[in-house]
Write an enzyme that holds these catalytic residues in place. Structure first.
Site, PDB file in Angstrom:
ATOM      1  N   GLU A 190       0.814  -1.218   0.000  1.00 42.11           N
ATOM      2  CA  GLU A 190       0.000   0.000   0.000  1.00 42.11           C
ATOM      3  C   GLU A 190       0.850   1.272   0.000  1.00 42.11           C
ATOM      4  OE1 GLU A 190      -2.837  -0.382   3.195  1.00 42.11           O
ATOM      5  OE2 GLU A 190      -3.894  -2.020   2.194  1.00 42.11           O
ATOM      6  N   GLU A 309      -4.828  -8.661  -0.207  1.00 42.07           N
ATOM      7  CA  GLU A 309      -5.662  -8.530   0.984  1.00 42.07           C
ATOM      8  C   GLU A 309      -7.116  -8.368   0.559  1.00 42.07           C
ATOM      9  OE1 GLU A 309      -4.516  -5.378   3.626  1.00 42.07           O
ATOM     10  OE2 GLU A 309      -2.368  -5.874   3.513  1.00 42.07           O
TER      11      GLU A 309
END
Length: 579
Positions: A190, A309
């Site tokens: 991220e 995820e």
């Protein structure tokens, strides 16, 4: 370091690896003091297909060892126990083929040149990686929360960030270069960059990914053709961000590259804000669009996608009331599994501790995990809601729901072992399922508040869908006083379930910390306590209110009932009254 690791870590690395191999052959669970079941054969290291798409497909399904090596500052800091090989054996036995091991290096790496990683921590990362590899699992190893701890400063501290990032991957590459190709490297989790434009972010991430690629490929051993995983900005599956990543991957001209994104559903539904109380058309459309983009941008062009995820942002949460209604959450997970299979995307469940209890080795919610597991291979049916609310007193009438067949055939309704009789207990007309009044009256029994009976809607494949027959009355509230620290609103729920809270000033403007919507965030602005008969308005909500400006709250319940309440803040004092 605030904790000690297993004794084998104190051995020279080469000797420890030899012992690891011997123990693996013997079937011992290192670090756990446990022996694997005698009848279970030692797992084999998978043979990695030469084609990257085929290799990533073999990694489905995947699981995250979350809140562990990525915890700050240490492995047990966020509530999980030390990881043992037994944990990875459990994951393999449940059908997972790969595991993502997030690692936050920040507190274990010098912040100044030469940016050395603590040897004991590197050994521990290697030890857990070896546990997973010895269990026959693919492994994805990454740089995790470093993304917002120091990498995000790259726009203003470019050279230091770049030097630290390069040093980190040089050390990781050297340590793991001789591991089998079942180990993958993910450049960064991220990624984000403070005070940068969209174009600047794209340029900086491209620089990080290209440097990561060059370092790993030049580090020798099996790193020459190891699968490498590259993210979009924030790991978001927006089209523009995926286009940028596609261009990066094409420019690197390497057949062993994998794209990665994350997905936590449509935001209003994922956290229950702005009226996102149901897995509705907007939420379904968001999911379908995300997987369509992944397929069209990458998979259809020969680039595999590892969705590193997924889940819902705050569900399940075993420490607070559920933000998302259970049946609506189950629909999301079922749809997610189907869409991933259709798109050819490998998916990794984000598990910080919410799914697998790592103390007991049991799933915290077996029914939820069973549905997730079923979604890997098939569809399951459902209905438009999982509760049928009947009144506490008075006449019970017929109630209808919509069948979500999902391409399956509806087989009927069961109450325990008894199959209900079609056309007598219920009717089906197209996708409309109607429970007869007499059936609901029988199932409601003495009409105690709450769930009185549970039905199963069964379909031709997949798991049964549970339908709860619940007795309710309109909830009731009374006055209260408190401070801006919290206000507990006395609430008799009478068998109903809170869906959301709407907050407005007398002039019609929105009240609360999320003033872009009247519907406030569940568990952030308000939270129910069913056992304690209260709804608590939180400090965050109350301190955001204007002084001496009455706020009308509308509490929405899943039965369809709405009740209003008024609160007024004056300094640090708050009063509430039923309307």
């Amino acid at each position: 370091m605030t904790h000690s690791y297993q004794a084998a870590r104190r051995l020279p690395r080469r000797m420890a690896n030899m012992l690891l191999a011997l123990f693996a052959t013997a079937g011992l669970l290192l670090g756990a003091g446990l022996t694997a079941p005698a009848a279970e054969a030692a797992p084999q290291v998978p043979r990695v297909p030469a084609n990257a798409k085929h290799a990533v497909a073999e990694m489905q399904p995947s699981w995250n060892l979350g809140n562990t090596l990525d915890a700050i500052p240490d492995e047990t800091s966020w509530g999980n126990p030390l990881t043992t090989r037994a944990h990875l054996a459990k994951i393999r036995s449940e059908g997972f083929r790969s595991v993502r091991i997030p690692v936050t290096w920040t507190d274990h790496q010098s912040a100044t040149a030469p940016y050395a990683v603590d040897a004991a921590f590197m050994d521990r990362v290697e030890e857990i990686t070896d546990f997973a590899l010895a269990e026959g699992l693919y492994v994805v190893l990454n740089v995790h929360h470093d993304s917002w701890q120091w990498v995000d400063q790259m726009p203003t501290d470019h050279d230091n960030v770049m030097a630290r990032f390069n040093s980190l991957w040089t050390q990781i590459s050297s340590t793991f270069k001789d591991k089998p190709r079942t180990l993958l490297f993910e450049s960064i989790n991220e990624p984000e960059f403070e005070n940068a434009t969209a174009q600047q972010k794209a340029t900086l991430l491209n620089e990080l990914n290209a440097s990561f690629h060059k370092i790993v490929r030049g580090s020798g051993g099996k790193n020459g053709n190891r699968l490498l995983v590259l993210p979009t900005i924030y790991c978001t599956p927006d089209q523009a961000l995926m286009d940028t990543l596609y261009n990066t991957i094409k420019s690197l001209n390497d057949p062993n590259l994998v794209a990665t994104v994350h997905y936590y559903s449509w935001f209003p539904f994922s956290v229950n804000i702005a009226g996102g109380t149901h897995y509705d058309e907007a939420a379904r459309k968001d999911l379908d669009g995300a997987f369509q983009r992944m397929r069209d941008t990458f998979v259809a062009r020969g680039i595999p996608v590892y969705l590193g995820e997924y889940g819902l942002l705050s569900w399940p949460d075993h420490h607070h009331p559920s933000r998302v209604e259970r049946g609506e959450a189950l629909k999301y997970f079922e749809h997610f599994g189907h869409a991933a299979r259709q798109a050819g995307v490998t998916t990794a469940l984000w598990d910080p501790f919410a799914y697998l209890n790592r103390q007991t080795f049991q799933w915290r919610d077996q029914e939820l995990f069973d549905l997730i597991r079923a979604s890997w291979t098939t569809r399951s049916g459902s209905t438009s809601f999982d509760r049928l609310f009947v009144p506490k007193s008075g006449r019970i009438t017929d109630q209808s729901l919509t069948l979500n067949r999902n391409g399956l055939s509806f087989r009927g309704l069961w109450h325990g072992d008894r199959k209900l009789v079609a056309d007598s207990d219920y009717t089906v007309s197209g996708d409309r399922l109607t429970l007869k009044a007499a059936t609901l009256t029988r199932l409601a029994g003495d009409r105690s508040y709450g769930d009185n009976a549970t039905l199963q809607a069964r379909f031709s494949r997949g798991l049964p869908w549970k339908l709860h027959v619940a007795t309710y009355d309109a909830p009731q509230q009374t006055g209260a006083s408190g401070t801006t620290s919290a206000l507990a609103v006395p609430t008799r729920f009478h068998g109903d379930h809170l869906a959301t809270m709407e907050a407005k000033y007398a002039d019609g403007t929105n009240a609360g910390p999320t003033d872009w919507t009247a519907f406030q965030e569940f568990n952030i602005s308000f939270t129910p306590d069913y056992a304690g008969d209260t709804i608590t308005l939180t400090e965050k909500f109350l301190t955001s209110l204007r002084d001496n400006a009455p706020v009308t709250l509308t509490f929405h319940f899943y039965s369809g009932t709405k009740i209003t309440y008024q609160v007024v803040k004056s300094g640090s004092t708050v009063t509430g009254s039923a309307v």
